[in-house]
Write a protein that holds these residues in place. Structure first.
Motif, mmCIF file in Angstrom:
data_model
loop_
_atom_site.group_PDB
_atom_site.id
_atom_site.type_symbol
_atom_site.label_atom_id
_atom_site.label_comp_id
_atom_site.label_asym_id
_atom_site.label_seq_id
_atom_site.Cartn_x
_atom_site.Cartn_y
_atom_site.Cartn_z
ATOM 1 N N THR A 100 0.846 -1.182 0.000
ATOM 2 C CA THR A 100 0.000 0.000 0.000
ATOM 3 C C THR A 100 0.888 1.241 0.000
ATOM 4 O O THR A 100 2.072 1.179 0.331
ATOM 5 N N THR A 101 0.316 2.372 -0.351
ATOM 6 C CA THR A 101 1.096 3.611 -0.396
ATOM 7 C C THR A 101 1.600 3.998 0.992
ATOM 8 O O THR A 101 2.785 4.311 1.172
ATOM 9 N N ALA A 102 0.720 3.937 1.980
ATOM 10 C CA ALA A 102 1.139 4.277 3.347
ATOM 11 C C ALA A 102 2.120 3.245 3.890
ATOM 12 O O ALA A 102 3.136 3.590 4.504
ATOM 13 N N GLY A 103 1.830 1.975 3.651
ATOM 14 C CA GLY A 103 2.700 0.915 4.151
ATOM 15 C C GLY A 103 4.095 0.983 3.567
ATOM 16 O O GLY A 103 5.096 0.781 4.265
ATOM 17 N N ASN A 104 4.185 1.263 2.281
ATOM 18 C CA ASN A 104 5.487 1.363 1.637
ATOM 19 C C ASN A 104 6.305 2.513 2.231
ATOM 20 O O ASN A 104 7.523 2.402 2.397
ATOM 21 N N PHE A 105 5.640 3.610 2.566
ATOM 22 C CA PHE A 105 6.337 4.764 3.133
ATOM 23 C C PHE A 105 7.009 4.403 4.445
ATOM 24 O O PHE A 105 8.217 4.626 4.621
ATOM 25 N N TYR A 106 6.258 3.820 5.381
ATOM 26 C CA TYR A 106 6.877 3.548 6.679
ATOM 27 C C TYR A 106 7.827 2.346 6.603
ATOM 28 O O TYR A 106 8.828 2.301 7.319
ATOM 29 N N PHE A 139 -3.916 1.857 5.675
ATOM 30 C CA PHE A 139 -2.683 1.972 6.446
ATOM 31 C C PHE A 139 -1.990 0.629 6.675
ATOM 32 O O PHE A 139 -0.870 0.603 7.184
ATOM 33 N N PHE A 140 -2.637 -0.464 6.320
ATOM 34 C CA PHE A 140 -1.989 -1.759 6.427
ATOM 35 C C PHE A 140 -0.987 -1.909 5.289
ATOM 36 O O PHE A 140 -1.135 -1.303 4.231
ATOM 37 N N TYR A 141 0.039 -2.733 5.498
ATOM 38 C CA TYR A 141 1.128 -2.791 4.524
ATOM 39 C C TYR A 141 0.774 -3.572 3.266
ATOM 40 O O TYR A 141 1.053 -3.144 2.152
ATOM 41 N N ASN A 142 0.197 -4.748 3.418
ATOM 42 C CA ASN A 142 -0.054 -5.620 2.276
ATOM 43 C C ASN A 142 -1.476 -5.474 1.749
ATOM 44 O O ASN A 142 -2.435 -5.482 2.523
#
Length: 325
Positions: free
Chosen positions: A178-184, A309-312
């Protein structure tokens, strides 16, 4: 094991000049990066073909697809890597036979070798996901894991999946960032790599430092990784792409929040230190920690944290039309 003699040979050691050329040629970058990773990929990501990973693959499939009639007849894995997803799904009763494709000759070679060792009915092709080299209406199921974010035109690739699927056939793709997951995840990885490679320069921790040549090669691979990772996804965007490609019943799910916040520093640390330092006791501890955090994600955090906000992320869809009788 079926290997096509006209498929290109793997190139597992990209030179600095090749890496520089790949910065301007994405598909060359895909081949070089994944050929470089092929022989060590299963160890790097703790991939196995036993109950642990069979349960993991089957769990991803069940979460994405829901209750479906099993087994499928013939399945295709797109961007197969070492065959992790399809081979474990076949062992888990999802499909009877399979085909694997990847742009990387090294990955196809390892996937077919893994299938042969497992006694599974699988053939393979070196192939571009945007031009799948199979006839219309060939497969009952198309799957992929951590592949869509590498493909330049995701919508075109999904159209190709629908073309080679039989009417009523399904695709399931999991493991997409996900976009948020990739960022963190990337920031956690960079910070962990910097801290680990700096601290292990101290004489007292010299035994925990990998040889500089290996660290340099990992840095070149990381440079290619920045080139080959083309997309991140919003779950709603994945659903829209699947519908535009022509799928019906398109639905995205997400997973791993606490598990990703823990897992990415752990994976980066493991990549920066010698393998012999990672004992079986350590690996078992990390696996159990991941299981507990994944359970927390599923049972608690999914109820309060927005899915984006989840990664996958994972996506499924169906080819219109009734299955042949």
């Amino acid at each position: 094991m079926t290997v096509r003699p006209d498929d290109p040979a793997p190139n597992p050691h990209a030179t600095e000049a090749e890496v520089e050329a790949a910065r301007e040629n994405n598909k060359l970058a895909q081949v070089l990066y994944h050929d470089w990773e092929a022989e060590t990929y299963d160890d790097k990501w703790s991939i196995s073909y036993d109950e642990r990973c069979i349960d993991y693959a089957r769990g991803r499939f069940d979460l994405a697809a829901g209750q479906v009639e099993l087994p499928y007849g013939r399945a295709l894995e797109l961007g197969c890597g070492t065959g992790f997803f399809l081979l474990n799904l076949m062992q888990g009763g999802i499909a009877k036979s399979g085909s694997v494709t990847d742009l990387s000759p090294g990955m196809v070679k390892v996937a077919l070798r893994n299938a042969e060792h497992l006694g599974l009915d699988v053939d393979g092709r070196v192939a571009d996901a945007e031009t799948i080299p199979y006839e219309d209406d060939t497969f009952d199921l198309v799957v992929g894991h951590a592949v869509l974010h590498h493909i330049p035109d995701v919508e075109l690739a999904l159209k190709e999946c629908l073309r080679v699927l039989k009417p009523g056939g399904r695709f399931v793709f999991a493991g997409e960032p996900t976009t948020a997951g990739n960022f963190y995840a990337r920031w956690l990885g960079r910070i962990t790599w910097k801290i680990t490679t700096t601290i292990t320069k101290l004489p007292v921790l010299a035994g925990w430092r990998r040889p500089q040549a290996e660290l340099d090669e990992s840095s070149r691979a990381a440079a290619l990784e920045a080139v080959v990772d083309l997309h991140t996804f919003e779950p709603s965007e994945l659903e829209a792409i699947a519908r535009r490609a022509g799928a019906v019943d398109a639905l995205a799910h997400t997973e791993e929040f606490a598990a990703a916040l823990w897992g990415w520093p752990v994976r980066t640390f493991e990549a920066a230190v010698p393998d012999e330092k990672l004992t079986m006791r350590y690996r078992l501890f990390q696996y159990k920690a991941w299981l507990k955090l994944s359970a927390l994600d599923e049972k608690v955090l999914h109820r309060i944290v927005p899915r984006r906000f989840f990664y996958n992320a994972m996506i499924t869809g169906v080819k219109p039309g009734a299955p042949a009788q």
